[in-house]
Structures are given as C-alpha cells and as structure tokens.
Design an enzyme around this catalytic site. Structure first.
Site, PDB file in Angstrom:
ATOM      1  N   ASP A  51    -115.689 -56.450  12.120  1.00  0.00           N
ATOM      2  CA  ASP A  51    -115.693 -55.143  12.769  1.00  0.00           C
ATOM      3  C   ASP A  51    -115.909 -54.079  11.705  1.00  0.00           C
ATOM      4  OD1 ASP A  51    -115.428 -53.469  14.907  1.00  0.00           O
ATOM      5  OD2 ASP A  51    -113.243 -53.567  15.006  1.00  0.00           O
ATOM      6  N   CYS A  58    -106.947 -56.427  17.709  1.00  0.00           N
ATOM      7  CA  CYS A  58    -107.757 -55.625  16.792  1.00  0.00           C
ATOM      8  C   CYS A  58    -106.869 -55.363  15.583  1.00  0.00           C
ATOM      9  CB  CYS A  58    -108.236 -54.330  17.441  1.00  0.00           C
ATOM     10  SG  CYS A  58    -109.264 -53.405  16.286  1.00  0.00           S
ATOM     11  N   HIS A  84    -107.804 -53.918  24.632  1.00  0.00           N
ATOM     12  CA  HIS A  84    -107.949 -53.419  23.255  1.00  0.00           C
ATOM     13  C   HIS A  84    -106.898 -52.343  23.027  1.00  0.00           C
ATOM     14  CE1 HIS A  84    -109.728 -51.261  19.846  1.00  0.00           C
ATOM     15  NE2 HIS A  84    -110.457 -52.338  19.612  1.00  0.00           N
TER      16      HIS A  84
HETATM   17  C1  DNO Z   1    -114.679 -49.746  18.138  1.00  0.00           C
HETATM   18  C2  DNO Z   1    -114.239 -50.636  19.182  1.00  0.00           C
HETATM   19  C3  DNO Z   1    -113.855 -49.919  20.464  1.00  0.00           C
HETATM   20  C4  DNO Z   1    -113.653 -50.949  21.522  1.00  0.00           C
HETATM   21  C5  DNO Z   1    -113.139 -50.432  22.810  1.00  0.00           C
HETATM   22  C6  DNO Z   1    -112.704 -51.594  23.655  1.00  0.00           C
HETATM   23  O1  DNO Z   1    -115.398 -50.143  17.303  1.00  0.00           O
HETATM   24  O2  DNO Z   1    -113.273 -51.488  18.736  1.00  0.00           O
HETATM   25  O3  DNO Z   1    -114.891 -49.082  20.867  1.00  0.00           O
HETATM   26  O4  DNO Z   1    -114.857 -51.559  21.798  1.00  0.00           O
HETATM   27  O5  DNO Z   1    -112.124 -49.543  22.631  1.00  0.00           O
HETATM   28  O6  DNO Z   1    -112.563 -51.222  24.970  1.00  0.00           O
END
Ligand code: DNO
Length: 404
Positions: free
Chosen positions: A360, A277, A239
């Site tokens: 998300d 992301c 990520h």
């Molecule tokens: C937030 C997420 C992050 C993600 C971590 C992955 O919403 O995208 O907390 O889970 O950074 O390791």
C-alpha cells in the site's frame, strides 16, 4: 497468503501488464465510474473482469478477487429516511459481484471524507516522496481556511496558536494545495470532491450524529447485508478510519481494537470481517498491531501491509515509511497472519480462506518522480514494498513449515 495489487481501472498509469511483472496474482479494484449508491450491473462487472483477465491464457494469470470498495452512500451513514433503497442497491451490487466469483469486499464507514493526508509529496532524505499527515497543518485548515463553525472547541489554546502560526506562514498556493489535498478526494475516492462551501454543508449534516448514532447506522446496514453475504459466501472487510480518530467534529467508529470488539459483539456473523490496514491502525500509538492481528485473526479477510513513522513530539502526525522500516513490527504482523492461515488450514479451510494482502502507498521514486501518478499508488514504490513483504512471507513460511 495471496499477493494482490490495487488497480484503478483503464486510466491507471500502472497497467495490467505492469502488474503482471510484479508477480502479484490477484487484483483489487472497483467500478470507480459508477456513482455512489447505484447498482454495479453484472454486465459492467463482467466487462471489467474481462479487461483484467483476458490475457490470462498466454500470460501469467491475474484474477480480480477483491473489491475495494463498494462505497457506502452518505444516506446510509446518516440513517436518513429512504436509506433502505441505498442498502438494497449495495446488496444487489454484492450479489452481482458474487455471481461473477468476486467474494471479498472491502468498504468503509467514514462520514464525508475517506482517507486524508495533508502532504502528497513529502520529500524523504532518500530523495523519494511519501504521503504525510501533519496535525498542525490539518488544524490550520480546519480553523483558518475552512473556518468550520465550532472548530475552536476541538483544539487546545496551544494547538490553536501553533495552527495560526502555520497558517500565517503558508503562501496562498500552499493554502490552495492543502485545501485540494484534503477535500478534493484522493484516488479511489469513496466520497465526492467538494468545494469549501459544499464541504461545510456536508459536515453540518452530521450535527446530530455522534458515535452512538453512527454505530447504530452501521449496525442497521450490516444487519441487512451480513445474512445475504453469508449465503453467498462473501467475506466483508471493513477498512478502518484513516487517520483513526474523529476529524472535523465527525465521529469515527473503526479506529481501535475496542471498536472492533464492539463491531463483532454486535454483528457476530461469520461474513463480518476486517481489512487489517496496518498503516492506518498503526498511526495510533495505542494500537498494538501484532496483538491485533492475533486477536482478530479469524476476522481478517484482507490486509494492507504498509507502515507509518509518527512524529516524536506529535504522535498524530506521521509519514508513510518503508514497508518494513516503520513504527510497526511488520515481521511480527506477517507472522501472525501466517499463523492464522495455518490455523485455518488445520480446520480444513485453507484454500478458501487465504488472506489477500497488498502493498500500500509506496513512495514515489526513481522513474516515477515527475510522472502523473495516483498519490500513494505509483508503480515502483509499491513494487519495492511488495518485494520486501514477499521476502518476509517466504522466509517465515519456510520456518513455519520446518517447525523452527
Ligand atoms: C487508501 C485506501 C482507502 C480505502 C478505503 C476503503 O489508500 O486504503 O481509500 O480504499 O477507505 O474503503
């Protein structure tokens, strides 16, 4: 494309039965109760999987397919003596997950802090609430609340005076709230929650770690993990650092397309992959998301489909916008992901290589306003995001299939 949904475990106010109603087919989760650096035991994984999947015979099935995340212990990021035992534990957790059929694993390599926001309830003109990162508030925290030694060297004179003014206008409750938002660890936290003193100490440990050292430590970690992952058929999905730039004087190394190029040059293993992301990468104007989705297509194992809207005059500040109406061309990103899946299909590996996507950070809206929710992870806002994204996927897939 596999529609997934993040679930924080039995205490998540959005329950497994709620998730079934969204139409998602896959669950993204983690053993949040296991202390960072310790092994995820097979029995614990089975129990957890059972909570998720036990209703599958009678109801529409949900499968725990993606782990987000197995946290990486600070000793590994710091490259401390003794970190090998932590790496071995991480690998054992991965092996145990693979033994239970869970083979897509998200993780990150951000030192000290995970994702960071200054406002968790930023009111939009629709009346809903969004998450926001405000660069001036962030600097005010760093310079005047935390008073990090050496912090003034990281800001220009103009930035310092804007931060001072913002700080002077904050009430003590607002200062407390800001501190809490930044250092107490958001849900799914991969890091501890800190007091101001602990936080300063945690930062100080990175005094001698710059970008090169942190990259070496990631390399070392991956050179142990990837060969095992390949054998197990596990796909890793790093990520990006959110927001994608250095913070608090800490180096951050997964922020741009160049960072990803470097990652894959160093570690070309087929198990080495990314979480696209979209919102995180998109919070930098120099990241062109459809181009990145195309360029790194074969490496995308997981995607977070959300968008951000950056402030006109301060591009480092942003709020989390509607999934389809942000600074990012989400339709083009989805088109790239679908083309990648089609390419995989032509290579005869579509089924095992479908890309997991999830909505998300939805807005807190309607009946969720006033409820205790995990910031960014209330039900209705994400449901809206998923429905919008699903519509785009459906429409584009039909076009692609009919060759138009
Ligand atoms: C937030 C997420 C992050 C993600 C971590 C992955 O919403 O995208 O907390 O889970 O950074 O390791």
């Amino acid at each position: 494309m596999r529609e997934s949904w993040r679930w924080f475990g039995p205490n998540d106010p959005v329950t497994i039965s709620d998730i079934r109603q969204t139409g998602a087919t896959d669950i993204v989760s983690a053993l949040h109760h296991v202390p960072i650096g310790e092994i995820w035991k097979i029995d614990d994984i089975r129990k957890y999987k059972n909570i998720i999947e036990s209703g599958n015979k009678k109801q529409s099935p949900l499968t725990w397919s993606v782990v987000e995340s197995i946290p990486v212990h600070e000793d590994i990021k710091l490259g401390r003596d003794g970190c090998q035992a932590r790496i071995d534990n991480w690998i054992t957790s991965m092996e145990n997950l693979a033994a239970c059929g869970i083979k897509t694993i998200c993780y990150n390599f951000m030192p000290v802090i995970d994702w960071t926001r200054t406002d968790l309830a930023y009111k939009l003109n629709t009346g809903a609430y969004a998450l926001r990162f405000d660069q001036t508030k962030f600097s005010a925290f760093d310079l005047f609340i935390l008073q990090r030694p050496g912090s003034d060297a990281d800001y220009t004179e103009t930035e310092i005076s804007a931060a001072r003014e913002a700080y002077q206008q904050m009430s003590s409750e607002e200062c407390e709230q800001l501190t809490d938002n930044i250092i107490s660890g958001l849900p799914g936290k991969m890091t501890g929650s800190y007091s101001l003193e602990d936080f300063k100490n945690a930062l100080a440990q990175y005094r001698h770690i710059g970008h090169a050292e942190l990259r070496d430590n990631l390399d070392r970690f991956l050179s142990h993990v990837l060969p095992k992952a390949e054998k197990l058929g596990v796909k890793l999905a790093i990520h990006p650092d959110d927001p994608p730039r250095d913070m608090f004087g800490l180096p951050r190394i997964i922020c741009t397309a160049d960072d990803l190029d470097r990652l894959f040059t160093q570690q070309p293993s087929s198990a080495n992959g990314i979480t696209l992301c979209v919102g995180t990468y998109g919070s930098r104007p120099d990241n062109d998301l459809p181009a990145m989705a195309r360029r790194f297509g074969s490496r995308i194992n997981f995607a977070h489909l959300r968008g951000v809207s950056r402030d006109k005059n301060e591009q480092r500040s942003f709020y989390e916008a509607n999934h389809l109406d942000s600074d990012i061309d989400m339709v083009s990103v989805i088109r790239e992901l679908l083309s990648e899946e089609e390419r995989r299909g032509r290579l005869g590996k579509k089924a095992e290589n479908e890309i997991f996507i999830r909505p998300d950070h939805g807005h807190q809206m309607m009946d969720d306003i006033g409820k205790a929710v995990n910031p960014g992870y209330s039900g209705i806002g994400r449901l809206k995001g998923l429905a919008e994204v699903r519509g785009v996927i459906r429409a584009l897939s039909t076009q692609i299939q009919s060759g138009s």
